[in-house]
Design a protein around this motif. Structure first.
Motif, PDB file in Angstrom:
ATOM      1  N   ASN A 267       0.819  -1.218   0.000  1.00  0.00           N
ATOM      2  CA  ASN A 267       0.000   0.000   0.000  1.00  0.00           C
ATOM      3  C   ASN A 267       0.848   1.262   0.000  1.00  0.00           C
ATOM      4  OD1 ASN A 267      -2.583   1.149  -0.189  1.00  0.00           O
ATOM      5  ND2 ASN A 267      -2.661   1.541   2.014  1.00  0.00           N
ATOM      6  N   HIS A 268       2.048   1.172  -0.590  1.00  0.00           N
ATOM      7  CA  HIS A 268       2.894   2.347  -0.753  1.00  0.00           C
ATOM      8  C   HIS A 268       2.446   3.130  -1.989  1.00  0.00           C
ATOM      9  CE1 HIS A 268       6.375   0.061   1.447  1.00  0.00           C
ATOM     10  NE2 HIS A 268       5.377   0.396   2.252  1.00  0.00           N
ATOM     11  N   ILE A 269       2.734   4.403  -1.998  1.00  0.00           N
ATOM     12  CA  ILE A 269       2.448   5.242  -3.168  1.00  0.00           C
ATOM     13  C   ILE A 269       3.613   5.094  -4.144  1.00  0.00           C
ATOM     14  CG2 ILE A 269       2.080   7.604  -3.992  1.00  0.00           C
ATOM     15  CD1 ILE A 269       1.044   8.236  -1.133  1.00  0.00           C
ATOM     16  N   VAL A 270       3.351   4.542  -5.310  1.00  0.00           N
ATOM     17  CA  VAL A 270       4.392   4.337  -6.316  1.00  0.00           C
ATOM     18  C   VAL A 270       4.295   5.434  -7.373  1.00  0.00           C
ATOM     19  CG1 VAL A 270       5.306   2.801  -8.099  1.00  0.00           C
ATOM     20  CG2 VAL A 270       4.467   1.851  -5.937  1.00  0.00           C
ATOM     21  N   ILE A 271       5.407   6.101  -7.633  1.00  0.00           N
ATOM     22  CA  ILE A 271       5.431   7.146  -8.648  1.00  0.00           C
ATOM     23  C   ILE A 271       6.641   6.943  -9.560  1.00  0.00           C
ATOM     24  CG2 ILE A 271       4.312   8.762  -7.069  1.00  0.00           C
ATOM     25  CD1 ILE A 271       6.965  10.222  -6.798  1.00  0.00           C
ATOM     26  N   ILE A 272       6.563   7.517 -10.737  1.00  0.00           N
ATOM     27  CA  ILE A 272       7.680   7.524 -11.671  1.00  0.00           C
ATOM     28  C   ILE A 272       8.152   8.956 -11.830  1.00  0.00           C
ATOM     29  CG2 ILE A 272       8.395   7.142 -14.069  1.00  0.00           C
ATOM     30  CD1 ILE A 272       6.371   4.845 -14.178  1.00  0.00           C
ATOM     31  N   ILE A 273       9.456   9.159 -11.709  1.00  0.00           N
ATOM     32  CA  ILE A 273      10.058  10.470 -11.945  1.00  0.00           C
ATOM     33  C   ILE A 273      11.119  10.293 -13.016  1.00  0.00           C
ATOM     34  CG2 ILE A 273      11.222  12.465 -10.964  1.00  0.00           C
ATOM     35  CD1 ILE A 273      10.216  11.754  -8.263  1.00  0.00           C
ATOM     36  N   SER A 274      10.893  10.891 -14.180  1.00  0.00           N
ATOM     37  CA  SER A 274      11.754  10.611 -15.320  1.00  0.00           C
ATOM     38  C   SER A 274      12.081  11.862 -16.121  1.00  0.00           C
ATOM     39  CB  SER A 274      11.063   9.598 -16.240  1.00  0.00           C
ATOM     40  OG  SER A 274      11.801   9.394 -17.425  1.00  0.00           O
TER      41      SER A 274
ATOM     42  N   GLY B 249      18.240  15.326 -12.645  1.00  0.00           N
ATOM     43  CA  GLY B 249      19.038  15.824 -11.536  1.00  0.00           C
ATOM     44  C   GLY B 249      18.194  16.452 -10.434  1.00  0.00           C
ATOM     45  N   GLN B 250      18.548  17.653 -10.029  1.00  0.00           N
ATOM     46  CA  GLN B 250      17.849  18.348  -8.955  1.00  0.00           C
ATOM     47  C   GLN B 250      16.385  18.588  -9.279  1.00  0.00           C
ATOM     48  OE1 GLN B 250      18.841  19.010  -5.879  1.00  0.00           O
ATOM     49  NE2 GLN B 250      16.840  19.910  -5.405  1.00  0.00           N
ATOM     50  N   GLU B 251      16.064  18.700 -10.566  1.00  0.00           N
ATOM     51  CA  GLU B 251      14.670  18.929 -10.950  1.00  0.00           C
ATOM     52  C   GLU B 251      13.772  17.777 -10.521  1.00  0.00           C
ATOM     53  OE1 GLU B 251      11.307  20.906 -12.469  1.00  0.00           O
ATOM     54  OE2 GLU B 251      13.296  21.592 -11.839  1.00  0.00           O
ATOM     55  N   LYS B 252      14.315  16.566 -10.443  1.00  0.00           N
ATOM     56  CA  LYS B 252      13.516  15.436  -9.970  1.00  0.00           C
ATOM     57  C   LYS B 252      13.092  15.659  -8.521  1.00  0.00           C
ATOM     58  CE  LYS B 252      15.086  11.822 -13.075  1.00  0.00           C
ATOM     59  NZ  LYS B 252      15.376  10.383 -13.215  1.00  0.00           N
ATOM     60  N   VAL B 253      14.007  16.136  -7.711  1.00  0.00           N
ATOM     61  CA  VAL B 253      13.687  16.433  -6.314  1.00  0.00           C
ATOM     62  C   VAL B 253      12.694  17.585  -6.228  1.00  0.00           C
ATOM     63  CG1 VAL B 253      14.630  17.174  -4.092  1.00  0.00           C
ATOM     64  CG2 VAL B 253      15.927  15.586  -5.524  1.00  0.00           C
TER      65      VAL B 253
ATOM     66  N   SER C 108      21.545   6.366 -12.729  1.00  0.00           N
ATOM     67  CA  SER C 108      22.529   7.224 -13.393  1.00  0.00           C
ATOM     68  C   SER C 108      22.755   8.513 -12.617  1.00  0.00           C
ATOM     69  CB  SER C 108      22.045   7.562 -14.811  1.00  0.00           C
ATOM     70  OG  SER C 108      20.927   8.438 -14.752  1.00  0.00           O
ATOM     71  N   ARG C 109      23.658   9.344 -13.122  1.00  0.00           N
ATOM     72  CA  ARG C 109      23.963  10.613 -12.465  1.00  0.00           C
ATOM     73  C   ARG C 109      22.748  11.536 -12.441  1.00  0.00           C
ATOM     74  NH1 ARG C 109      27.890  13.725 -16.852  1.00  0.00           N
ATOM     75  NH2 ARG C 109      26.398  13.813 -18.557  1.00  0.00           N
ATOM     76  N   GLY C 110      21.798  11.324 -13.358  1.00  0.00           N
ATOM     77  CA  GLY C 110      20.573  12.118 -13.354  1.00  0.00           C
ATOM     78  C   GLY C 110      19.672  11.810 -12.177  1.00  0.00           C
ATOM     79  N   ASP C 111      19.981  10.720 -11.458  1.00  0.00           N
ATOM     80  CA  ASP C 111      19.189  10.312 -10.291  1.00  0.00           C
ATOM     81  C   ASP C 111      19.917  10.564  -8.982  1.00  0.00           C
ATOM     82  OD1 ASP C 111      17.200   9.146 -12.047  1.00  0.00           O
ATOM     83  OD2 ASP C 111      18.616   7.515 -12.367  1.00  0.00           O
ATOM     84  N   LYS C 112      21.110  11.110  -9.063  1.00  0.00           N
ATOM     85  CA  LYS C 112      21.956  11.288  -7.885  1.00  0.00           C
ATOM     86  C   LYS C 112      21.251  12.069  -6.779  1.00  0.00           C
ATOM     87  CE  LYS C 112      26.434  13.281  -6.543  1.00  0.00           C
ATOM     88  NZ  LYS C 112      27.632  14.011  -7.040  1.00  0.00           N
ATOM     89  N   GLU C 113      20.635  13.184  -7.139  1.00  0.00           N
ATOM     90  CA  GLU C 113      19.967  14.026  -6.139  1.00  0.00           C
ATOM     91  C   GLU C 113      18.739  13.342  -5.549  1.00  0.00           C
ATOM     92  OE1 GLU C 113      22.299  16.719  -8.837  1.00  0.00           O
ATOM     93  OE2 GLU C 113      21.023  14.963  -9.092  1.00  0.00           O
TER      94      GLU C 113
END
Length: 198
Positions: free
Chosen positions: A107-114, A156-160, A181-186
């Protein structure tokens, strides 16, 4: 709805849920291998500049997107995006698919950030009962694709930033983050339980 005591599982898409980057894969699916290769030759100066670090990710990506999709019908684009969901099933990582299903069973909230365009992710996400897809949005006027992004490149930071905009009050939920990847680092640094996919 309050998120207090809730858990969110945020998944990157390209290379995390899928085994490859979907930008080039979607273009090939849309226009065929020959036209993709022809376009990449024409775009080679900007792509080489990006690879060498002289051109930012978002600038190179927008030029690429504009070349292939500017002046296309959004109805056609969305129809191909729906068809592309079948292709996504062929390149999904089985172990990540199981992880998504595990989170949903809890029952977790699953989201995609891409960083990818939301249009070709949403049909597959909908089939997976994933209601929230945060990604790069495209500008459309009079049902025609303008060839520019209407949002910042979700990288990157925009995902956060996008995650916080959607789910503020960070102390009210536990966050699992998945990226490759480095785009997910933040995003991973922002998570309580980060997982780097290798």
């Amino acid at each position: 709805m309050s998120l207090q005591n809730k858990t969110i599982a945020a998944f990157d898409f390209d290379g995390t849920i899928t085994t490859k980057d979907t930008l080039f894969d979607f273009i090939r699916f849309y226009i065929g291998k020959h036209n993709l290769l022809k376009g990449l030759i024409i775009l080679s100066p900007i792509l080489i500049s990006y690879k060498l670090g002289f051109t930012r990710n978002d600038i190179a990506k927008q030029k690429l997107f504009s070349y292939f999709f500017k002046d296309k019908s959004i109805q056609e684009f969305n129809k191909v995006s729906i068809d592309y969901a079948k292709r996504i099933k062929e390149i999904v990582r089985p172990e990540i698919l199981e992880k998504i299903k595990w989170h949903q069973a809890q029952n977790h909230i699953v989201i995609i950030i891409s960083a990818s365009i939301v249009n070709w992710i949403k049909p597959w996400a909908s089939e997976m009962n994933i209601k929230t897809v945060l990604g790069t949005e495209i500008e459309v006027k009079n049902n025609i694709i303008e060839g520019v992004f209407s949002s910042k490149n979700c990288y990157g930071q925009e995902k956060v930033n996008r995650l916080i905009a959607q789910y503020p009050n960070r102390d009210e939920y536990v966050l699992y983050g998945y990226g490759d990847s480095r785009g997910d680092k933040e995003l991973l640094a922002f998570s309580d339980h980060p997982t780097l996919i290798k």
